[in-house]
Design an enzyme around this catalytic site. Structure first.
Site, PDB file in Angstrom:
ATOM      1  N   ASP A 108       0.864  -1.181   0.000  1.00 35.74           N
ATOM      2  CA  ASP A 108       0.000   0.000   0.000  1.00 35.74           C
ATOM      3  C   ASP A 108       0.903   1.234   0.000  1.00 35.74           C
ATOM      4  O   ASP A 108       1.298   1.715  -1.057  1.00 35.74           O
ATOM      5  CB  ASP A 108      -0.920  -0.079   1.212  1.00 35.74           C
ATOM      6  N   VAL A 158      -9.094  -4.178   0.082  1.00 32.18           N
ATOM      7  CA  VAL A 158      -9.498  -5.493  -0.426  1.00 32.18           C
ATOM      8  C   VAL A 158      -9.357  -6.575   0.647  1.00 32.18           C
ATOM      9  O   VAL A 158      -8.566  -6.444   1.582  1.00 32.18           O
ATOM     10  CB  VAL A 158      -8.672  -5.894  -1.676  1.00 32.18           C
ATOM     11  N   ARG A 170     -10.226 -13.905   5.390  1.00 34.37           N
ATOM     12  CA  ARG A 170      -8.959 -14.395   4.835  1.00 34.37           C
ATOM     13  C   ARG A 170      -9.162 -15.639   3.988  1.00 34.37           C
ATOM     14  O   ARG A 170      -8.379 -15.924   3.094  1.00 34.37           O
ATOM     15  CB  ARG A 170      -7.986 -14.756   5.962  1.00 34.37           C
TER      16      ARG A 170
HETATM   17  P1  5GP Z   1       1.969  -0.654   3.651  1.00 34.37           P
HETATM   18  O1  5GP Z   1       3.037  -0.634   4.691  1.00 34.37           O
HETATM   19  O2  5GP Z   1       2.502  -0.954   2.269  1.00 34.37           O
HETATM   20  O3  5GP Z   1       1.141   0.602   3.673  1.00 34.37           O
HETATM   21  O4  5GP Z   1       0.931  -1.756   4.063  1.00 34.37           O
HETATM   22  C1  5GP Z   1       1.142  -3.095   3.844  1.00 34.37           C
HETATM   23  C2  5GP Z   1       0.285  -3.939   4.766  1.00 34.37           C
HETATM   24  O5  5GP Z   1      -0.962  -3.301   5.046  1.00 34.37           O
HETATM   25  C3  5GP Z   1      -0.074  -5.244   4.086  1.00 34.37           C
HETATM   26  O6  5GP Z   1       0.867  -6.247   4.362  1.00 34.37           O
HETATM   27  C4  5GP Z   1      -1.443  -5.553   4.673  1.00 34.37           C
HETATM   28  O7  5GP Z   1      -1.286  -6.235   5.887  1.00 34.37           O
HETATM   29  C5  5GP Z   1      -2.035  -4.199   4.939  1.00 34.37           C
HETATM   30  N1  5GP Z   1      -2.908  -3.734   3.832  1.00 34.37           N
HETATM   31  C6  5GP Z   1      -2.663  -2.770   2.924  1.00 34.37           C
HETATM   32  N2  5GP Z   1      -3.676  -2.611   2.068  1.00 34.37           N
HETATM   33  C7  5GP Z   1      -4.606  -3.516   2.435  1.00 34.37           C
HETATM   34  C8  5GP Z   1      -5.907  -3.859   1.905  1.00 34.37           C
HETATM   35  O8  5GP Z   1      -6.433  -3.326   0.925  1.00 34.37           O
HETATM   36  N3  5GP Z   1      -6.570  -4.875   2.553  1.00 34.37           N
HETATM   37  C9  5GP Z   1      -6.046  -5.525   3.642  1.00 34.37           C
HETATM   38  N4  5GP Z   1      -6.784  -6.484   4.177  1.00 34.37           N
HETATM   39  N5  5GP Z   1      -4.830  -5.210   4.164  1.00 34.37           N
HETATM   40  C10 5GP Z   1      -4.131  -4.230   3.559  1.00 34.37           C
END
Ligand code: 5GP
Length: 187
Positions: A108, A158, A170
């Site tokens: 993300d 998502v 999940r």
């Molecule tokens: P980042 O550090 O890249 O912002 O976030 C990564 C983590 O956030 C992922 O490993 C996941 O656990 C969670 N995450 C990010 N986007 C989503 C999403 O759309 N759905 C879900 N369920 N988890 C997300």
């Protein structure tokens, strides 16, 4: 939050079907098998979101390999990234000299991945690479790009195929978007 007895009823839209997911995992595994032939491959799955992807990917790799897991803190029950990364479970194995492939569910902001890469790089692996199933591909300055990527998706929250909302969903076999009513909205 109300979860239906049939979880499929809570899905507003399926973004990636089970068939498309499985076909993509097969092609990612083929690329990885080619690149890691003769290497000392260690798959590092990031709990809990990457479990389904990790299992399906590992089963399709004909190479000898090791498997390990890390658990890190994620969103809790909210749908916004906090930017805070906490190690809840570290690796059991020494990664020195190994060809480490981090298996991640979704990118993300990219903060989690950047933190993990820096954290693991200090342990002197022979190589350190990322395989991510999904990427929201936001504007990120200089955050690590995955060497292997399943799909680019729009910037929506998502669930399914390992990804949760409040620890549920999940076990859906596809990637989908929840109905607003599940979050207690739009009713
Ligand atoms: P980042 O550090 O890249 O912002 O976030 C990564 C983590 O956030 C992922 O490993 C996941 O656990 C969670 N995450 C990010 N986007 C989503 C999403 O759309 N759905 C879900 N369920 N988890 C997300």
């Amino acid at each position: 939050m109300t979860v239906s007895n049939n979880m499929h009823d809570d899905i507003e839209e399926v973004l990636i079907t089970e068939d498309v997911l499985q076909a993509r995992v097969t092609s990612l595994a083929a690329a990885i098998a080619e690149d890691y032939r003769g290497k000392d491959l260690l798959l590092v799955g990031i709990l809990r979101g990457a479990i389904m992807f990790m299992v399906d990917l590992a089963k399709r790799l004909p190479l000898p390999l090791d498997i390990d897991f890390m658990a890190i803190s994620s969103y809790g029950d909210a749908t916004e990234s906090s930017g805070v990364v906490r190690i809840l479970k570290d690796l059991d194995e020494d990664i020195g000299g190994k060809d480490v492939l981090i298996v991640e569910d979704i990118i993300d902001t990219g903060l989690t991945l950047r933190y993990l890469m820096e954290y693991l790089a200090r342990r002197n692996p022979a190589s350190l690479t990322v395989c991510a199933l999904l990427d929201k591909h936001k504007d990120r300055d200089k955050v690590v790009e995955p060497a292997y990527l399943g799909f680019r998706i729009p910037d929506r929250f998502v669930v399914g195929y390992g990804l949760d909302y409040a620890q549920k969903y999940r076990n859906l076999p596809y990637i989908g978007v929840l109905k607003p009513s599940v979050y207690g909205q739009g009713e």
